[in-house]
Write an enzyme that holds these catalytic residues in place. Structure first.
Site, mmCIF file in Angstrom:
data_model
loop_
_atom_site.group_PDB
_atom_site.id
_atom_site.type_symbol
_atom_site.label_atom_id
_atom_site.label_comp_id
_atom_site.label_asym_id
_atom_site.label_seq_id
_atom_site.Cartn_x
_atom_site.Cartn_y
_atom_site.Cartn_z
ATOM 1 N N CYS A 101 0.945 -1.113 -0.074
ATOM 2 C CA CYS A 101 -0.043 -0.077 0.080
ATOM 3 C C CYS A 101 0.780 1.038 0.122
ATOM 4 C CB CYS A 101 -0.984 -0.187 1.282
ATOM 5 S SG CYS A 101 -2.505 1.294 0.945
ATOM 6 N N HIS B 15 -3.544 -5.355 0.931
ATOM 7 C CA HIS B 15 -2.953 -5.494 2.365
ATOM 8 C C HIS B 15 -3.130 -7.082 2.515
ATOM 9 C CE1 HIS B 15 -2.566 -1.553 3.886
ATOM 10 N NE2 HIS B 15 -3.326 -1.186 3.391
ATOM 11 N N GLU C 13 -1.203 -8.678 5.111
ATOM 12 C CA GLU C 13 -1.226 -8.828 6.316
ATOM 13 C C GLU C 13 -2.292 -8.705 6.979
ATOM 14 O OE1 GLU C 13 -0.813 -6.066 4.981
ATOM 15 O OE2 GLU C 13 -1.220 -4.360 6.088
#
Lengths: 261, 962
Positions: A98, A225, A227
């Site tokens: 990002c 994302h 994660e």
């Protein structure tokens, strides 16, 4: 050299805010992780030699003032240029998520590393076509056979959360070269892997591009994302009993760590 | 010194979403003459650097060369042929981009004196001068913080602030008459009444001297409604249907009393700190605070809302020894976005603009802080036209052993950490304590603050490191600088101790501030810490390493006095005892009696199919996706139940669940309840229903009702007569009874009174009394959380809870233009049993979906469950008619009776479900189906509603058009 447990460096600056969950993902993948403020790295830039994976996490570095990731990127060029250059040349990995992807593109690490001296930016991540920040889940299909973080042919489900994620190459030649070089890692697709307009491609990215790598496949940046989808309860559909658990982002972290196995 | 004007515009090929957005808004506002808009970013750089260095700044730092072109001019603006408008910030208004740009230019090793930014717009089309001025004032700029230039502006330097020459100013108060005291209160924006002014006068008579201006200001800030809540804490003589009652301190004898009597051992810190704290697990505590920022948001929606969320985030940061913010909440009340321009009173911004500005403000601040915004609600009513409500909440997580409010020690430094102090936000506390008028936008523009989220994020980063330092916490106490600025923060921290502050040491944004302005400025992003002399160098070094300003401005001293100095001269000395206990207590009278409101005649010819679509499209009920997606609700990685849920992630969750620790499965459910419409009938039942709703919401997603804490936020109009005061008492009684009966303690709260707007013709528009109840409940294991979307076809659909003929205040009657009288009432005992049972059904995985019935009643809830799950439903009212004894279908379909849930039960779980719910009011309504039709039939089998779920979903998703 034997890197049984690779060391990951997560960069932090004013406004970085996805560092904790990024650290957690790499730890789950088996790495040792340190988070270091870039002011500290300015004092001792050689610190980064101690690491095998460098990560630019998500957030709003310096408020995204001027443009997303810009100030962070300029500081990397001016403060860590030679060290990053050496890092890139020594068979190590760099990941930008990002805001981190925006930094890689604006610092001259993607689409090919050019962190020192004159450079001209070849691609950018600009305002979403919607004109708004957007948090939504997207399907991604991987296409690159050279990216060290994910093999081609995977279909994964991740959230995006950005206002400036529209991937734009400077011209058709740049795009053609990315395609020819197998540098397009992720494209936005539907759940069956097919392309489509908004909201399948959530920001208007050219050629539906959500992530790219450098020609070696060792520098990788993406807008979604990974994660944020490493355990089942983070996904949006886990309470729907009939669906099997969806493929998330863990593979990206595991594969990065395994590169040094 | 040169001023370089850099204009960055999009290349012809590049799309310009910002300009497109402006064009879209122009059409919304009925301006059709503009055919195209172009937008440029302007940087004005004051620097003596040579041209080649300026080129470096432009090429390396400012431009995005892939999509932008740059034009650099020296000292003069370029000529543009088209109609153009340039918008600059007024001097002194926070400009985060300019600050960051200055910082980055210096990092490049290039000299820069100052950077300013502006926005430049070029328009094509046949645009009249009148239209141009409308475009400027209604769409592009807010003249309370911005300055508009038609054409492009010359590059003059901004007016230089004057140097400040210190001069101590006295306010002769001892000999003033009552009239003069009141005049002083009004002229100095003190918002104090005669009793209060007399108390101040007497104090200085006793001291045998005149007051200084900063002493009067300090007292006014400390005694403001905003800071001390004197209305809710006053003694009240009340007459109501339940007879006469006397309340010694209304708050303490209702809301806080319930908490005291419930005496939950998991409540760690209630009503004493910046946020209320409960236990999370063995090692952690969580705290929650909700604030309002109504008046600033009315005048400057973006700045008002962003500093609203920025301010409430500092509350958990300043609770105990500091908490890490893990979630934001936001609840708004606006007038309808479709209001005609002609109906706007002077000085009022259009509700569409307020709506957009407020959402953008919360978005930009919350997202930049990296805090997920996970729960909210929006309510529309014309009476919020001049005075919108903006509630912002924040939840923080902290180690359990750092959860309690700590005290400063004598000899500690008073340290101000974070943002610099400017003239922004002066008189915010007192401003919010009066009503808004047509002139407020001019008179109080200095009360508007613009936030800089990254400054606050940096503050958070260093505070958490200082709190968790290996050698122990680097400070003894911490609080936030909110309303009242340093005056309130230092005044509160030093209440039992005393403090001495050198005001000239406070770091300023620009020169020229008087000592009293420094003391009361509400400039953002500041925290105040008590730091021992030995730890101060460590804290200072930590702050320096992350570019955070920290300054010791004084010391805490054990003399029970507040002493202020400027350049060595004492400018104030007030006894802490008078400051905090000198406010004269007042006794207020209050009455309440039920009113008879008109009700619609019974009408059997209403098209129920059409009614359902209208209800789904009602802005209170319609999808808030436009808002929700602009907030990052997943940052920090703890999202479990998201605000939008279902098969394509767009159904309305009752509440959100977050998991604040990545390596633990314990979670928090966060929800809210708000219904000013019920308050029109009876504020008591509004309060009870809001608590019921907030509990329903958190229970529906898996929150434990026995481990739930709630917060109250009262937004009322002026409580200056017995009837108004009566509504406040009545709502407080509802809070007390419901909290006690549910065993759900209040842990924190806040009130905002005087929410009314006075037009230039003297007409008062008061908001309806509006109570927000926010709830957080522990989710013992997030892997057993629940969502509201139907999961599978051929499941059974049950209603849990009693349906009563309670259309009073319902949206069904609202559609017909009536409020009525039959407000929903809560059967506390039955409700509590239902909540506990629903929680255990979820934990045992006996039910597959769960949704509470709120606005629009059970039909809206059923329709939402169906389209969120992408499944149809077959519902028959026979069982419900016999269970409730109600024969009219519309009452059954749309009554908003409290304490009800709809649940989906898979066929293989039905026996278990029936066994588990024995003794509870349950009713089988029908079943889910794969066919995408939503059908409700009456007992004869006649369809009352038969509509495709896609049509229903479209109605719901297009109710709010932005």
């Amino acid at each position: 050299m034997n890197y049984a447990k690779p060391k990951v460096l997560v960069f932090r600056a004013a406004g970085t805010n996805c560092d904790k969950e990024t650290v957690y993902a790499f730890e789950q993948a088996g790495a040792t992780v340190d988070v270091i403020h870039i002011n500290k790295l300015r004092e001792s830039p050689d610190t980064i030699k101690n690491y095998q994976i460098a990560v630019f996490p998500g957030g709003f570095s310096f408020g995204d003032d001027i443009a997303a990731g810009k100030i962070f990127a300029v500081r990397m060029r001016h403060e860590l240029g030679p060290q990053l250059n050496e890092f890139v040349e020594s068979d190590k990995l760099i990941l930008g998520i990002c805001n981190g992807f925006q930094i890689l593109v604006k610092a001259g690490l993607l689409p090919e590393p050019n962190i020192q001296g004159e450079y001209s930016q070849k691609v950018t991540l600009s305002d979403n076509d919607s004109g708004k920040f957007d948090d939504r889940w997207v399907w991604l299909k991987s296409f690159s056979n050279k990216c060290k973080f994910i093999p081609a042919g995977e279909l994964i489900y991740l959230p995006i959360a950005h206002g400036e994620g529209k991937f734009i190459p400077r011209d058709n030649d740049v795009l053609a070269q990315l395609q020819a070089n197998d540098q397009v890692v992720f494209r936005y697709v539907d759940e069956n892997g097919r392309p489509g307009g908004f909201p399948i491609n959530p920001n208007g990215s050219v050629d539906d591009i959500a992530g790219i790598c450098d020609p070696t496949g060792r520098i990788f940046g993406l807008m979604p994302h990974p994660e944020r989808h490493i355990m089942p309860t983070q996904g949006p559909h886990w309470t729907r009993l009939s669906r099997k658990s969806q493929s998330g982002g863990m593979k990206i972290f595991t594969q990065a760590v395994e590169y040094f196995g | 010194m040169n001023i370089w004007r850099i204009e960055l515009s999009r290349t012809a090929q590049a799309n310009d979403p910002h300009a497109n957005g402006i064009l879209h808004e122009l059409k919304d506002f009925g301006i059709e003459s503009v055919t195209s808009v172009r937008h440029s970013r302007i940087f004005l750089i004051t620097s003596d650097a040579p041209k080649n260095q300026i080129d470096t700044v432009v090429n390396e730092l400012l431009i995005d060369p892939v999509v932008e072109l740059a034009r650099v001019d020296l000292n003069a603006p370029p000529h543009h042929d088209t109609d153009s408008i340039e918008v600059h910030l007024l001097p002194g208004v926070m400009d985060p981009v300019a600050e960051s740009t200055e910082f980055a230019i210096r990092q490049l090793g290039i000299n820069v004196d100052q950077v300013r930014t502006a926005r430049f717009y070029q328009f094509q089309g046949n645009i009249s001068d009148a239209e141009k001025s409308l475009i400027a004032s209604r769409i592009l700029a807010n003249e309370c913080i911005e300055h508009v230039v038609f054409g492009s502006a010359g590059s003059q330097p901004p007016p230089e602030p004057h140097d400040y020459q210190f001069q101590l100013r006295h306010v002769p108060i001892r000999d003033l008459s009552d009239d003069q005291l009141l005049e002083l209160s009004k002229k100095a924006d003190l918002f104090l009444n005669l009793d209060e002014m007399r108390a101040i006068q007497n104090y200085f008579k006793t001291l045998d001297r005149e007051a200084t201006d900063v002493e009067i200001e300090s007292i006014a800030q400390t005694w403001s409604e905003h800071c001390v809540h004197k209305t809710l804490k006053s003694d009240v003589e009340y007459r109501g249907p339940e007879g006469k009652k006397f309340f010694k301190n209304l708050l303490k004898s209702t809301i806080a009393k319930a908490t005291r009597q419930l005496n939950k051992k998991w409540c760690l810190s209630v009503f004493v700190d910046n946020a209320g704290v409960i236990e999370f697990d063995d090692q952690h505590a969580v705290c929650f605070k909700v604030e309002t920022h109504n008046h600033p948001s009315a005048i400057e929606p973006y700045g008002g809302a962003s500093t609203g969320i920025g301010g409430v985030i500092r509350d958990p940061m300043g609770t105990g020894l500091g908490a890490k913010p893990i979630a934001n909440t936001d609840v708004f009340c606006f007038a309808n976005p479709d209001t005609n321009f002609e109906d706007l009173p002077k000085g009022v911004l259009h509700p569409r603009r307020v709506f957009k500005g407020v959402v953008s403000g919360v978005r930009d601040y919350g997202n930049r802080m990296g805090i997920p915004t996970i729960n909210g609600a929006i309510w529309f009513d014309t009476r919020y036209l001049g005075n919108p409500l903006v509630y912002c909440g924040n939840i923080g997580l902290m180690p359990k052993d750092k959860a309690l409010k700590a005290d400063a020690k004598p000899g500690d430094y008073v340290v101000v950490l974070g943002g610099k102090t400017g003239r922004d936000g002066i008189h915010g506390a007192t401003f919010s304590s009066g009503e808004l008028t047509a002139q407020s936008d001019q008179e109080f523009s200095h009360a508007v603050q613009i936030g800089n989220a990254i400054t606050e994020k940096k503050v958070l980063d260093v505070i958490l490191q200082a709190r968790d330092a290996a050698q122990g916490c680097l400070y003894h106490a911490i609080t936030d600088c909110g309303a009242g600025g340093l005056s309130s923060a230092v005044g509160e921290m030093a209440e039992k101790l005393g403090a001495e502050v050198d005001l000239d040491k406070v770091p300023l944004k620009y020169k020229g501030l008087r000592y009293d302005e420094i003391w009361i400025s509400e400039a953002q992003e500041r925290m105040v810490l008590a730091v021992s002399p030995e730890n101060w160098p460590k804290l200072k070094a930590l702050c320096d390493s992350e570019d955070v300003d920290a300054t010791a401005i004084g010391t805490f001293a054990d003399h029970k006095k507040l002493i202020l100095r400027y350049e060595g001269t004492q400018v104030a000395q007030i006894d802490m005892d008078f400051l905090h206990n000198g406010l004269p207590k007042s006794t207020r009278k209050a009455t309440w009696s039920p009113k008879q409101l008109p009700e619609p005649p019974e009408n059997s010819s209403i098209d129920l199919n059409d009614t359902l679509k209208k209800l789904l499209a009602h802005p209170n009920i319609a999808s808030k996706e436009w808002v929700i997606r602009q907030y990052d609700h997943e940052v920090q990685g703890g999202s479990v139940v998201k605000p939008l849920t279902g098969i394509v992630n767009d159904g309305p969750s009752d509440a959100s669940v977050v998991k604040p620790l990545l390596d633990s499965n314990k979670g928090l459910a966060v929800g809210c309840g708000l219904n000013p419409n019920f308050g029109q009938i009876d504020p008591y039942w509004m309060a009870a229903c809001c608590i019921d709703e907030a509990l329903r919401n958190v229970v529906a997603v898996g929150g434990d009702p026995k481990r739930c804490a709630i917060l109250d936020n009262f937004c009322w109009d002026r409580c200056n007569n017995e009837e108004k005061m009566g509504t406040l008492v009545r709502a407080s009684l509802g809070c007390y009874d419901a909290s006690k009966a549910f065993g759900t303690p209040f842990i924190s709260g806040k009130d905002s009174l005087n929410n009314e707007f006075v037009t230039d013709t003297g007409k008062r528009i008061a908001i309806p009394p509006t109570l927000l109840i926010s709830a957080m409940a522990i989710v013992p294991d997030v892997r057993k959380s629940m969502t509201m979307d139907f999961k599978k076809p051929n499941s059974s659909v049950y209603l849990i809870g009693k349906t009563l003929p309670e259309l009073g205040g319902s949206h069904y009657w609202m559609l017909q233009g009536f409020t009525g009288n039959s407000v929903p009432k809560v059967d506390f005992k039955s409700a509590r049993a239902i909540f506990n049972k629903v929680h255990s059904l979820i934990r045992q995985r006996i039910i597959a979906a769960c949704h509470d019935c709120s606005e629009g009643g059970l039909t809206v809830a059923l329709a939402e469950m169906a389209f969120a799950g992408g499944l149809g439903a077959q519902i028959n009212l026979t069982n419900l008619k016999s269970q409730s004894g109600i024969t009219q279908s519309d009452v059954l379909l749309f009554s908003e009776s409290a304490s009800r849930f709809i649940v989906e039960v898979a066929p293989e779980k039905e026996q278990k479900f029936l066994a588990a719910t024995q003794g509870l009011p349950i009713c089988k309504l029908g079943n889910t189906q794969s066919e995408k039709s939503f059908i409700i039939t009456d007992s004869t089998g006649t369809p009352l509603i038969n509509e495709s779920i896609d049509t229903l979903k479209t109605a719901w998703k297009t109710g709010i058009k932005m």
